[in-house]
Design a protein around this motif. Structure first.
Motif, PDB file in Angstrom:
ATOM      1  N   ASN A 348       0.843  -1.180   0.000  1.00  0.00           N
ATOM      2  CA  ASN A 348       0.000   0.000   0.000  1.00  0.00           C
ATOM      3  C   ASN A 348       0.888   1.243   0.000  1.00  0.00           C
ATOM      4  O   ASN A 348       2.037   1.200   0.446  1.00  0.00           O
ATOM      5  CB  ASN A 348      -0.908   0.010   1.227  1.00  0.00           C
ATOM      6  CG  ASN A 348      -1.846  -1.184   1.265  1.00  0.00           C
ATOM      7  OD1 ASN A 348      -2.412  -1.560   0.235  1.00  0.00           O
ATOM      8  ND2 ASN A 348      -2.010  -1.785   2.425  1.00  0.00           N
ATOM      9  N   CYS A 350       0.652   3.787   1.878  1.00  0.00           N
ATOM     10  CA  CYS A 350       0.836   4.324   3.230  1.00  0.00           C
ATOM     11  C   CYS A 350       0.161   3.385   4.230  1.00  0.00           C
ATOM     12  O   CYS A 350      -0.473   2.403   3.847  1.00  0.00           O
ATOM     13  CB  CYS A 350       0.256   5.738   3.352  1.00  0.00           C
ATOM     14  SG  CYS A 350      -1.536   5.794   3.094  1.00  0.00           S
ATOM     15  N   ALA A 351       0.297   3.717   5.494  1.00  0.00           N
ATOM     16  CA  ALA A 351      -0.240   2.833   6.532  1.00  0.00           C
ATOM     17  C   ALA A 351      -1.760   2.844   6.589  1.00  0.00           C
ATOM     18  O   ALA A 351      -2.393   1.816   6.842  1.00  0.00           O
ATOM     19  CB  ALA A 351       0.335   3.220   7.892  1.00  0.00           C
ATOM     20  N   CYS A 352      -2.390   3.983   6.357  1.00  0.00           N
ATOM     21  CA  CYS A 352      -3.855   4.036   6.464  1.00  0.00           C
ATOM     22  C   CYS A 352      -4.518   3.428   5.237  1.00  0.00           C
ATOM     23  O   CYS A 352      -5.633   2.908   5.322  1.00  0.00           O
ATOM     24  CB  CYS A 352      -4.327   5.471   6.674  1.00  0.00           C
ATOM     25  SG  CYS A 352      -4.164   6.544   5.229  1.00  0.00           S
ATOM     26  N   PRO A 354      -6.134   4.319   2.235  1.00  0.00           N
ATOM     27  CA  PRO A 354      -7.517   4.586   1.823  1.00  0.00           C
ATOM     28  C   PRO A 354      -7.725   4.205   0.370  1.00  0.00           C
ATOM     29  O   PRO A 354      -6.764   4.039  -0.394  1.00  0.00           O
ATOM     30  CB  PRO A 354      -7.636   6.105   2.011  1.00  0.00           C
ATOM     31  CG  PRO A 354      -6.253   6.604   1.727  1.00  0.00           C
ATOM     32  CD  PRO A 354      -5.314   5.537   2.241  1.00  0.00           C
ATOM     33  N   CYS A 360      -6.275  10.141   2.270  1.00  0.00           N
ATOM     34  CA  CYS A 360      -5.179   9.722   3.146  1.00  0.00           C
ATOM     35  C   CYS A 360      -5.046  10.692   4.314  1.00  0.00           C
ATOM     36  O   CYS A 360      -5.079  11.922   4.139  1.00  0.00           O
ATOM     37  CB  CYS A 360      -3.873   9.642   2.364  1.00  0.00           C
ATOM     38  SG  CYS A 360      -2.445   9.202   3.357  1.00  0.00           S
ATOM     39  N   VAL A 361      -4.868  10.163   5.517  1.00  0.00           N
ATOM     40  CA  VAL A 361      -4.697  10.988   6.712  1.00  0.00           C
ATOM     41  C   VAL A 361      -3.258  10.950   7.219  1.00  0.00           C
ATOM     42  O   VAL A 361      -2.959  11.521   8.265  1.00  0.00           O
ATOM     43  CB  VAL A 361      -5.652  10.521   7.833  1.00  0.00           C
ATOM     44  CG1 VAL A 361      -7.104  10.678   7.399  1.00  0.00           C
ATOM     45  CG2 VAL A 361      -5.376   9.065   8.213  1.00  0.00           C
ATOM     46  N   CYS A 362      -2.361  10.264   6.489  1.00  0.00           N
ATOM     47  CA  CYS A 362      -0.966  10.160   6.908  1.00  0.00           C
ATOM     48  C   CYS A 362      -0.214  11.429   6.536  1.00  0.00           C
ATOM     49  O   CYS A 362      -0.431  12.014   5.466  1.00  0.00           O
ATOM     50  CB  CYS A 362      -0.290   8.960   6.243  1.00  0.00           C
ATOM     51  SG  CYS A 362      -1.026   7.375   6.679  1.00  0.00           S
ATOM     52  N   ARG A 367       4.230   8.770   5.521  1.00  0.00           N
ATOM     53  CA  ARG A 367       4.244   8.031   4.261  1.00  0.00           C
ATOM     54  C   ARG A 367       5.669   7.632   3.885  1.00  0.00           C
ATOM     55  O   ARG A 367       5.919   6.500   3.460  1.00  0.00           O
ATOM     56  CB  ARG A 367       3.619   8.884   3.150  1.00  0.00           C
ATOM     57  CG  ARG A 367       2.115   9.085   3.304  1.00  0.00           C
ATOM     58  CD  ARG A 367       1.609  10.117   2.305  1.00  0.00           C
ATOM     59  NE  ARG A 367       1.725   9.637   0.930  1.00  0.00           N
ATOM     60  CZ  ARG A 367       0.747   9.017   0.271  1.00  0.00           C
ATOM     61  NH1 ARG A 367      -0.404   8.757   0.882  1.00  0.00           N
ATOM     62  NH2 ARG A 367       0.905   8.645  -0.969  1.00  0.00           N
ATOM     63  N   TYR A 370       6.820   4.828   6.113  1.00  0.00           N
ATOM     64  CA  TYR A 370       6.207   3.543   5.777  1.00  0.00           C
ATOM     65  C   TYR A 370       6.891   2.916   4.566  1.00  0.00           C
ATOM     66  O   TYR A 370       7.311   1.752   4.600  1.00  0.00           O
ATOM     67  CB  TYR A 370       4.714   3.748   5.494  1.00  0.00           C
ATOM     68  CG  TYR A 370       3.962   2.470   5.202  1.00  0.00           C
ATOM     69  CD1 TYR A 370       3.584   1.612   6.235  1.00  0.00           C
ATOM     70  CD2 TYR A 370       3.626   2.114   3.899  1.00  0.00           C
ATOM     71  CE1 TYR A 370       2.890   0.439   5.969  1.00  0.00           C
ATOM     72  CE2 TYR A 370       2.937   0.952   3.623  1.00  0.00           C
ATOM     73  CZ  TYR A 370       2.572   0.111   4.664  1.00  0.00           C
ATOM     74  OH  TYR A 370       1.893  -1.047   4.387  1.00  0.00           O
TER      75      TYR A 370
END
Length: 503
Positions: A348, A350-352, A354, A360-362, A367, A370
Motif C-alpha cells: 500500500n 501508506c499505513a492508512c 484509503p 489519506c490521513v498520513c 508516508r 512507511y
C-alpha cells in the motif's frame, strides 16, 4: 564376529551421498551401538529397528550389535536409514542372504510393527544413487510414484519389512511402480479476471517475458494480489530438467503431492508477513531445511504487504536475488539450496491505505517512513515498479476488453523463444540472467540508444546495477516488439519502469 553391509543415501540439501551401513555382531552384554554422527532421530533407529525386526517374525541377535554409518564424518539426519539398518542386521545374523543387497539402495522408515513408512527426499536420494552407479533401489510402497520419476534405476516398493525379507530370500517379489497416469493440464487463474489496470497488466507481461522482478504499489482492492497470482500462468512450463530440480526441493521439504509429485508448473509461494527469517531463507537445527525462497525456485515468490515484513527478512533476500542460490551455514555443515525465482512485491502507499489518495490521513513524514521500510539496495534489485490506480465505476464495468492468460502467454512464449535462441550458446535462459558486463561489451547498444541511461547515471538517478537492469528490460521489450535489438524507444520505456517509484 559376522559383519554385513547395506547401502542408503544421506542428503545435504538436495545433493545426496551414498552411505554404507555396517552391522557387526560381537559378544558381551546385549546392547546396540550406533556410530557415524547420527542426529537425535537417527539415534532412536536402533529401538525402532529392533522392534520392527522382532514384530516381523525375525530373531534379533543376542549380545552387542555395532552399527556403523560411513563416511563417519558426514552428519546423518532423519529416519530414512531404518530399512538399510534392518537389512544389514538380518544379513549379519544369517536370516537373509547378502547377495541382493549388493548394488541396492534402501530408503525407508520402519514402524514398530514392521511397516515401511515414507520419508522425505526420495527423489534426490535416488538421483544421487543413480549418479553413483547403483541400478536398484527399494523404497516405501507409498513413495513409488515419486521414485518412478527417476529413470535409469530399477525401483521397487516394500510395504512391510516381511516383504523385504521375502525378496532378499528370493521367495517373493516387491511392489512394482505403476505406469504414470497422463498428466492433466494444470489450471491457472485467468488474467481476464483482472479489471482495468492496463499499465500493471503490461508490466506483468514484461516481467513474464524476461524473468524480471516486480513491485506493485496501490491502494487495497485494486488487483495487486490477483495480478501476482496470474504470473505463473504466463510463464513457460518447466523443462524436464527444471521439473526434477524443483521436485527435488519439494521432496526434501515434504510438500509433494502423493498422487502427482512431479512439479511441471512454476510454483507460486506467498508467505505471510509474520514468517521468520529461518522459514523464509531456510534453516533449523543441525543441517538446514529449505525455506520459502527455495520452494519458489523456478517460480514466483510473492510478498504481499511487503512493508510489514520487517527489515531483517527483506534484507536477507538481497544476496539471493543476485546469486540464485542460498548458502546456509550451521554447526554440522553448510548447505546450498537453489533459489532462482521471480520476486513480486505488493504494498500500500501508506499505513492508512484509503481507497483514494485524497482520503489519506498520513503525514508526508509517515508516508515516507512507511515506504522507507523498502531499502534502496533492495529496490535497486527490483526491475519493474508500477503504481496501480484506484478503480473507477467506468473501469469496474468494462469487462469486454481484457485479454486472457492464453493470449498474453502466447506473446510471452514468443519473446522467451527469441531470448533463448540469442543466449543459448552462453548458457543463459532469460534476459534477467544476462550479466551486466556481457550487456555492455558483447551486446552493447549504440550511444544514441543508451543516451538516456547515461544522463540518468550522471544525475545519480540510476546506480550501475540499475543501469544493467534497464538494459535487460530493454532487451525484453525488444523481444516483445519483435525487434532484433533494443533502440531508443525500448531503453526509454525501460527507464520509465525504473522511475515509477511509489511515493
Amino acid at each position: 564376529m559376522p559383519i554385513a553391509k547395506a547401502w542408503s543415501v544421506a542428503l545435504l540439501g538436495i545433493d545426496g551421498r551414498v552411505i554404507e551401513i555396517e552391522a557387526d555382531l560381537g559378544g558381551g552384554l546385549s546392547r546396540v551401538t550406533l556410530v557415524g554422527l547420527p542426529d537425535a532421530g537417527l539415534r532412536e533407529a536402533k529401538d525402532r529397528v529392533r522392534s520392527a525386526v522382532r514384530n516381523s517374525g525375525q530373531p534379533w541377535p543376542d549380545g552387542k550389535v555395532t552399527l556403523g554409518l560411513s563416511p563417519a564424518n558426514l552428519p546423518k539426519v532423519g529416519s530414512a536409514y531404518d530399512l538399510g539398518i534392518a537389512a544389514a542386521v538380518l544379513a549379519a545374523t544369517g536370516a537373509v542372504p547378502a547377495t541382493r543387497l549388493l548394488g541396492t539402495i534402501l530408503l525407508g522408515e520402519l514402524a514398530l510393527d514392521g511397516r515401511v513408512r515414507p520419508v522425505r527426499g526420495i527423489l534426490p536420494g535416488l538421483l544421487a544413487a543413480r549418479s553413483a552407479g547403483y541400478e536398484r533401489a527399494v523404497v516405501p510402497a507409498d513413495s513409488l510414484v515419486e521414485a518412478a520419476l527417476v529413470e535409469g534405476i530399477d525401483v521397487a516398493g516394500a510395504p512391510h519389512l516381511r516383504d523385504l525379507v521375502a525378496w532378499l530370500n528370493n521367495e517373493a517379489g516387491l511392489v512394482a511402480p505403476e505406469p504414470p497416469a497422463p498428466a492433466e493440464p494444470p489450471s491457472v487463474p485467468d488474467l481476464a479476471d483482472v479489471v482495468g489496470q492496463p499499465e500493471a497488466r503490461w508490466a506483468l507481461e514484461v516481467a513474464a517475458a524476461g524473468g524480471h522482478h516486480l513491485l506493485f504499489t496501490g491502494p487495497p482492492g485494486v488487483g495487486k494480489t490477483m495480478l501476482a497470482r496470474r504470473l505463473p500462468g504466463l510463464l513457460p512450463r518447466l523443462s524436464p530438467e527444471e521439473s526434477l530440480e524443483v521436485t527435488a526441493v519439494h521432496s526434501v521439504d515434504g510438500s509433494l503431492s502423493k498422487s502427482s509429485p512431479l512439479v511441471t508448473v512454476p510454483p507460486f509461494v506467498a508467505p505471510h508477513h509474520s514468517i521468520t527469517v529461518a522459514a523464509l531463507i531456510g534453516g533449523g537445527s543441525g543441517l538446514a531445511s529449505p525455506g520459502a525462497i527455495s520452494r519458489a525456485h523456478r517460480g514466483v515468490l510473492f510478498l504481499d504487504e511487503v512493508c510489514e515484513f520487517g527489515g531483517q527478512r527483506l534484507e536477507s533476500l538481497r544476496t539471493v536475488l543476485e546469486e540464485g542460490e542460498v548458502r546456509i551455514a550451521r554447526v554440522k555443515g553448510a548447505i546450498t539450496y537453489p533459489a532462482r525465482f521471480q520476486l513480486v512485491l505488493a504494498t500500500n502507499p501508506c499505513a492508512c491505505a484509503p481507497p483514494k489518495d485524497a482520503d489519506c490521513v498520513c503525514s508526508p513524514t509517515a508516508r515516507r517512513r512507511y515506504l522507507g521500510r523498502l531499502s534502496g539496495p533492495l529496490l535497486d534489485r527490483v526491475d519493474l515498479r508500477v503504481r496501480l490506480r484506484p478503480l473507477s465505476a467506468l473501469s469496474a464495468h468494462d469487462t469486454g476488453t481484457a485479454e486472457s492468460t492464453e493470449t498474453v502467454r502466447g506473446r510471452v512464449l514468443e519473446a522467451r523463444d527469441r531470448a533463448t535462441r540469442r543466449w543459448r550458446e552462453h548458457g543463459w535462459r532469460s534476459n534477467s540472467e544476462v550479466p551486466g558486463p556481457a550487456l555492455r561489451r558483447q551486446f552493447s547498444l549504440p550511444g544514441e540508444a543508451t543516451s538516456l541511461l547515461d544522463r540518468a547515471l550522471d544525475r545519480g538517478i540510476l546506480s550501475g546495477r540499475g543501469a544493467d537492469r534497464c538494459l535487460r528490460i530493454a532487451w525484453t521489450l525488444a523481444d516483445l516488439d519483435g525487434e532484433p535489438r533494443p533502440g531508443t524507444e525500448q531503453v526509454g520505456s525501460a527507464l520509465a519502469f525504473r522511475e515509477r517509484v511509489a511515493a
